[in-house]
Design a protein around this motif. Structure first.
Motif, PDB file in Angstrom:
ATOM      1  N   ASP A  19       0.843  -1.379  -0.331  1.00  0.00           N
ATOM      2  CA  ASP A  19       0.072  -0.451   0.156  1.00  0.00           C
ATOM      3  C   ASP A  19       0.905   1.049   0.115  1.00  0.00           C
ATOM      4  O   ASP A  19       0.990   2.059  -0.391  1.00  0.00           O
ATOM      5  N   LEU A  20       1.542   1.356   0.528  1.00  0.00           N
ATOM      6  CA  LEU A  20       2.658   2.063   0.672  1.00  0.00           C
ATOM      7  C   LEU A  20       3.290   2.546  -0.771  1.00  0.00           C
ATOM      8  O   LEU A  20       3.496   3.792  -1.264  1.00  0.00           O
ATOM      9  N   ALA A  21       4.000   1.866  -1.328  1.00  0.00           N
ATOM     10  CA  ALA A  21       4.310   1.979  -2.659  1.00  0.00           C
ATOM     11  C   ALA A  21       3.266   1.692  -3.669  1.00  0.00           C
ATOM     12  O   ALA A  21       3.794   3.311  -4.796  1.00  0.00           O
ATOM     13  N   ALA A  22       1.892   1.838  -3.933  1.00  0.00           N
ATOM     14  CA  ALA A  22       0.663   2.419  -4.300  1.00  0.00           C
ATOM     15  C   ALA A  22       0.811   3.874  -3.743  1.00  0.00           C
ATOM     16  O   ALA A  22       0.737   4.772  -4.606  1.00  0.00           O
ATOM     17  N   LEU A  23       0.689   4.177  -3.143  1.00  0.00           N
ATOM     18  CA  LEU A  23       0.672   5.518  -2.397  1.00  0.00           C
ATOM     19  C   LEU A  23       1.577   6.254  -3.026  1.00  0.00           C
ATOM     20  O   LEU A  23       1.566   7.877  -3.359  1.00  0.00           O
ATOM     21  N   ILE A  24       2.394   5.783  -2.958  1.00  0.00           N
ATOM     22  CA  ILE A  24       4.051   7.186  -3.608  1.00  0.00           C
ATOM     23  C   ILE A  24       3.926   6.928  -5.138  1.00  0.00           C
ATOM     24  O   ILE A  24       4.130   7.905  -5.469  1.00  0.00           O
ATOM     25  N   ARG A  25       3.643   5.364  -5.322  1.00  0.00           N
ATOM     26  CA  ARG A  25       3.222   5.718  -6.609  1.00  0.00           C
ATOM     27  C   ARG A  25       2.620   7.299  -7.302  1.00  0.00           C
ATOM     28  O   ARG A  25       2.376   7.715  -8.395  1.00  0.00           O
ATOM     29  N   ARG A  26       1.486   7.227  -7.024  1.00  0.00           N
ATOM     30  CA  ARG A  26       0.346   8.340  -6.900  1.00  0.00           C
ATOM     31  C   ARG A  26       0.897   9.155  -6.621  1.00  0.00           C
ATOM     32  O   ARG A  26       0.422  10.235  -7.333  1.00  0.00           O
ATOM     33  N   GLY A  27       1.762   9.366  -5.556  1.00  0.00           N
ATOM     34  CA  GLY A  27       2.015  10.728  -5.062  1.00  0.00           C
ATOM     35  C   GLY A  27       2.928  11.681  -6.259  1.00  0.00           C
ATOM     36  O   GLY A  27       2.991  12.426  -6.866  1.00  0.00           O
ATOM     37  N   LEU A  28       3.783  10.358  -6.759  1.00  0.00           N
ATOM     38  CA  LEU A  28       4.615  11.012  -7.897  1.00  0.00           C
ATOM     39  C   LEU A  28       4.131  10.894  -8.950  1.00  0.00           C
ATOM     40  O   LEU A  28       4.327  12.220  -9.621  1.00  0.00           O
ATOM     41  N   GLN A  29       3.118  10.350  -9.471  1.00  0.00           N
ATOM     42  CA  GLN A  29       2.117  10.347 -10.666  1.00  0.00           C
ATOM     43  C   GLN A  29       1.642  12.074 -10.929  1.00  0.00           C
ATOM     44  O   GLN A  29       1.225  12.841 -11.296  1.00  0.00           O
ATOM     45  N   ALA A  30       1.314  12.651  -9.401  1.00  0.00           N
ATOM     46  CA  ALA A  30       0.923  14.003  -9.283  1.00  0.00           C
ATOM     47  C   ALA A  30       1.348  14.610  -9.350  1.00  0.00           C
ATOM     48  O   ALA A  30       1.037  15.703 -10.176  1.00  0.00           O
ATOM     49  N   LEU A  31       2.876  14.992  -9.200  1.00  0.00           N
ATOM     50  CA  LEU A  31       4.235  15.222  -9.036  1.00  0.00           C
ATOM     51  C   LEU A  31       3.801  15.785 -10.879  1.00  0.00           C
ATOM     52  O   LEU A  31       4.282  16.381 -11.114  1.00  0.00           O
ATOM     53  N   ASP A  32       3.754  14.901 -11.506  1.00  0.00           N
ATOM     54  CA  ASP A  32       4.853  14.402 -12.943  1.00  0.00           C
ATOM     55  C   ASP A  32       3.787  14.680 -13.630  1.00  0.00           C
ATOM     56  O   ASP A  32       3.931  15.983 -14.296  1.00  0.00           O
ATOM     57  N   TYR A  33       1.957  14.841 -13.597  1.00  0.00           N
ATOM     58  CA  TYR A  33       1.602  15.926 -14.272  1.00  0.00           C
ATOM     59  C   TYR A  33       0.656  16.596 -14.087  1.00  0.00           C
ATOM     60  O   TYR A  33       0.538  17.773 -14.737  1.00  0.00           O
ATOM     61  N   GLY A  34       0.792  17.148 -12.395  1.00  0.00           N
ATOM     62  CA  GLY A  34       0.185  18.704 -11.424  1.00  0.00           C
ATOM     63  C   GLY A  34      -0.971  19.189 -12.662  1.00  0.00           C
ATOM     64  O   GLY A  34      -2.000  18.381 -12.467  1.00  0.00           O
ATOM     65  N   ASP A  35      -0.594  19.677 -13.248  1.00  0.00           N
ATOM     66  CA  ASP A  35      -2.070  20.387 -14.079  1.00  0.00           C
ATOM     67  C   ASP A  35      -1.970  20.255 -15.002  1.00  0.00           C
ATOM     68  O   ASP A  35      -2.929  20.851 -15.935  1.00  0.00           O
ATOM     69  N   SER A  36      -1.223  19.084 -15.389  1.00  0.00           N
ATOM     70  CA  SER A  36      -1.113  18.988 -17.442  1.00  0.00           C
ATOM     71  C   SER A  36      -2.263  18.216 -17.226  1.00  0.00           C
ATOM     72  O   SER A  36      -3.000  17.922 -16.568  1.00  0.00           O
TER      73      SER A  36
END
Length: 84
Positions: A19-36
């Motif tokens: 679950d921690l890995a899934a959360l981190i992945r989602r967090g990184l995706q949010a940073l990558d995409y931002g407002d894109s």
């Protein structure tokens, strides 16, 4: 209810590894995409284009490759230099 950073961190660290890995992945995706508005397909295509460009640069001799062992040695030196 809003959580502060310490509460979020505590909750995050209480998760199991999967679950921690899934959360981190989602967090990184949010940073990558931002407002894109870019879709995953567009992001994937951009990475494929970049890879093609880099392979082409190597094949045409526009960049010099470095043996893996040397690359790791340089990276270790750079990290060690930041710790001093």
């Amino acid at each position: 209810m809003s959580m502060n950073l310490a509460e979020v961190e505590q909750a995050m660290l209480a998760l199991d590894r999967r679950d921690l890995a899934a959360l981190i992945r989602r967090g990184l995706q949010a940073l990558d995409y931002g407002d894109s508005e870019a879709s995953q397909d567009e992001v994937d295509e951009a990475w494929r284009d970049e890879l093609r460009k880099r392979v082409d640069d190597i094949e045409r001799g526009r960049v010099e490759t470095v043996p893996l062992a040397e690359s790791f040695a340089r990276a270790r030196e750079a990290v060690a230099a930041t710790r001093m």
